[in-house]
Design an enzyme around this catalytic site. Structure first.
Site, PDB file in Angstrom:
ATOM      1  N   SER A 178     -18.487   2.859  -7.678  1.00 28.24           N
ATOM      2  CA  SER A 178     -18.819   3.694  -6.546  1.00 28.24           C
ATOM      3  C   SER A 178     -17.568   4.064  -5.770  1.00 28.24           C
ATOM      4  CB  SER A 178     -19.865   2.989  -5.657  1.00 28.24           C
ATOM      5  OG  SER A 178     -19.335   2.688  -4.404  1.00 28.24           O
ATOM      6  N   LYS A 179     -17.510   5.336  -5.493  1.00 29.80           N
ATOM      7  CA  LYS A 179     -16.358   5.882  -4.776  1.00 29.80           C
ATOM      8  C   LYS A 179     -16.263   5.205  -3.405  1.00 29.80           C
ATOM      9  CE  LYS A 179     -13.514   9.466  -3.630  1.00 29.80           C
ATOM     10  NZ  LYS A 179     -12.126   9.307  -3.994  1.00 29.80           N
TER      11      LYS A 179
END
Ligand code: GLU
Length: 495
Positions: A263-264
């Protein structure tokens, strides 16, 4: 209410038939997730493998998420990766527009058609849109579901605000098929009468997606497995309209570790981040292709694939349903392999900006330095730090002159440098071969191992233990004057 079938017939007549058609349907978020890149790649590969058509559709329905310049990021990434599209907002095509917000007028008509077909209904209840969006309300009690046509007509005529909801059967179950997950069955009573058309006349994401996929003639829907739970409702929509259900290919998430998705937000790199970290596009694509897909048969052991090779080899049956873990070490290995295999001139071009970050001195030839680096570099970003000694001899400790394997200590090193200096000073041609031959001859004359002579020289000219290239190559690039100057500094240190 009578619907004008001509409108629908005209749209139907535009749908190309008989060929595989896939689409990548990103929402413009401003960056490309590794998982999204993989979806784009698999989608492209399925189309290319089948000689089909690959479509780019921008799903910007969710206005809340709009990010400036985000669509450009999509175009740029696709172009950089070579994932060329045959139809899309910028190139057009028979079933455009290809940007969801430009298709707005369509959805209302299809929602009305679905009401006509009995698979949707007008709902005049006052519920907060957020309740509707999250599906958190008790549809069992929805009084509008069984409202008489007369009452609906009266409400509409009175201009009462409404949404259009999907009419999910109360009984029975829905089964859908996914290429990697197989048959999945859910009880209809588990599904909510989701909103298809909102009060403002705009479609919900789930509705727009189905309409677009159908009207664009999509044969294979490739997307992240987070959409699996929506698939039964999608199926019921297709059935409600009497449309063919596409082949579903849901891809498991790309994981950071056994428990967590990449996840960014949690700091995991996007495609852009990976590039900034020094990874090159073909290596990223190659690695990402193998995150969840395995080649089979003769090529089961093959690791390095060009995009063309992937397009030839790719088959949806090779897609795995188990989540893949993103391993940066493995990507680094792919990157190093790609850098090494590159044409030297191409590598030099790619490396030059990184070399120039470390080496400002124009007298040093970037292409020559690139030649030293190509076999010794895993990521482009390592380059500046590897080559910074060209500009300025670093402060170094004389301990570096001592090396057991090369049989050197302070005394030996000083002797070697003293012997080397006049040889280099008097060499008639400053060419790599000449330098090499003179030094080898000197080692022979002194009856020492080559390493015993080369080690102190390399330390003196580079001031660090690890360098790209050996003493001869470095001498050649640095030039005679600088080498002589640095050798003298080394001698002073050792005295
Ligand atoms: N726009 C969706 C996303 O970016 C894609 C959904 C789909 O491919 O069906 O996640």
């Amino acid at each position: 209410m009578a619907v004008d079938m001509k409108f629908f017939e005209e749209l139907e007549s535009r749908i190309p038939k008989g060929k595989v058609r896939t689409r990548f349907a990103p929402s413009p978020t401003g960056y490309m997730h590794v998982g999204n890149l993989r979806t784009a790649l698999y989608t492209w590969l399925i189309a290319r493998n089948a000689g089909g058509t690959f479509i780019l559709r921008i799903e910007d329905t969710d206005q809340g998420r709009l990010v400036e310049g985000a669509t450009e990021v999509i175009y740029r990434t696709m172009a950089e990766c070579g994932l060329t599209h045959d139809e899309g907002p910028d190139v057009g095509g028979p079933v455009g527009p290809y940007i969801q917000t430009e298709r707005r007028p369509l959805y209302k008509k299809f929602a009305e058609l679905l009401v006509e077909k009995g698979a949707a209904y007008y709902c005049f209840c006052e519920k907060a849109e957020s309740e509707e969006d999250s599906g958190e309300f008790n549809r069992g009690d929805d009084p509008c579901r069984d409202m008489s046509p007369e009452e609906v007509a009266a409400n509409l005529a009175a201009g009462k605000p409404y949404v259009i909801r999907q009419r999910i059967p109360h009984e029975g179950s829905t089964t859908f098929h996914d290429i990697s997950f197989g048959d999945i069955t859910v009880e209809n009573k588990e599904l909510d009468d989701q909103v298809l058309l909102k009060r403002d006349g705009l479609p919900t994401y789930n509705f727009a997606n189905v309409i677009d996929d159908h009207l664009m003639g999509i044969t294979h829907v490739v997307r992240g497995s987070e959409y699996l739970s929506s698939a039964p409702k999608y199926n019921l929509l297709y059935e409600g309209f009497g449309w063919d259900i596409p082949t579903y290919v849901h891809c498991s998430p790309v994981m950071r570790d056994a428990q967590n998705k990449m996840s960014k937000r949690h700091g995991d790199p996007s495609y852009e981040d990976l590039k900034a970290l020094g990874y090159i596009t073909p290596a990223i694509l190659n690695y990402v292709a193998l995150l969840g897909w395995s080649p089979r048969g003769d090529i089961a052991e093959q690791e390095i694939f060009s995009l063309e090779e992937l397009a030839r080899a790719f088959d949806i049956a090779g897609i795995s349903k188990s989540p893949a873990i993103f391993d940066i070490e493995k990507l680094t290995y792919f990157n190093a392999s790609y850098l090494r295999a590159m044409d030297p001139a191409e590598f030099a071009k790619l490396a030059e900006p990184f070399i120039r970050q470390g080496v400002k001195g124009e007298q040093y030839d970037a292409a020559q330095i690139a030649g030293l680096l190509q076999a010794r570099c895993e990521k482009l970003t390592e380059i500046p730090e590897k080559v910074d000694f060209f500009d300025t001899l670093p402060e170094y400790d004389k301990e570096l002159f001592t090396n057991k394997k090369s049989k050197t200590n302070d005394e030996v090193s000083l002797a070697m440098l003293e012997a080397t200096l006049p040889v280099l000073e008097s060499l008639d041609r400053w060419e790599q071969e000449a330098i090499h031959d003179a030094l080898i001859a000197l080692a022979e004359k002194l009856e020492v191992k080559n390493a015993t002579l080369m080690w102190p020289l390399r330390i003196a000219i580079a001031g660090k233990a690890v360098t790209p290239g050996g003493a001869v190559e470095l001498c050649h690039i640095l030039g005679r004057d600088e080498v002589v100057r640095r050798v003298k500094i080394g001698m002073d240190k050792l005295k």
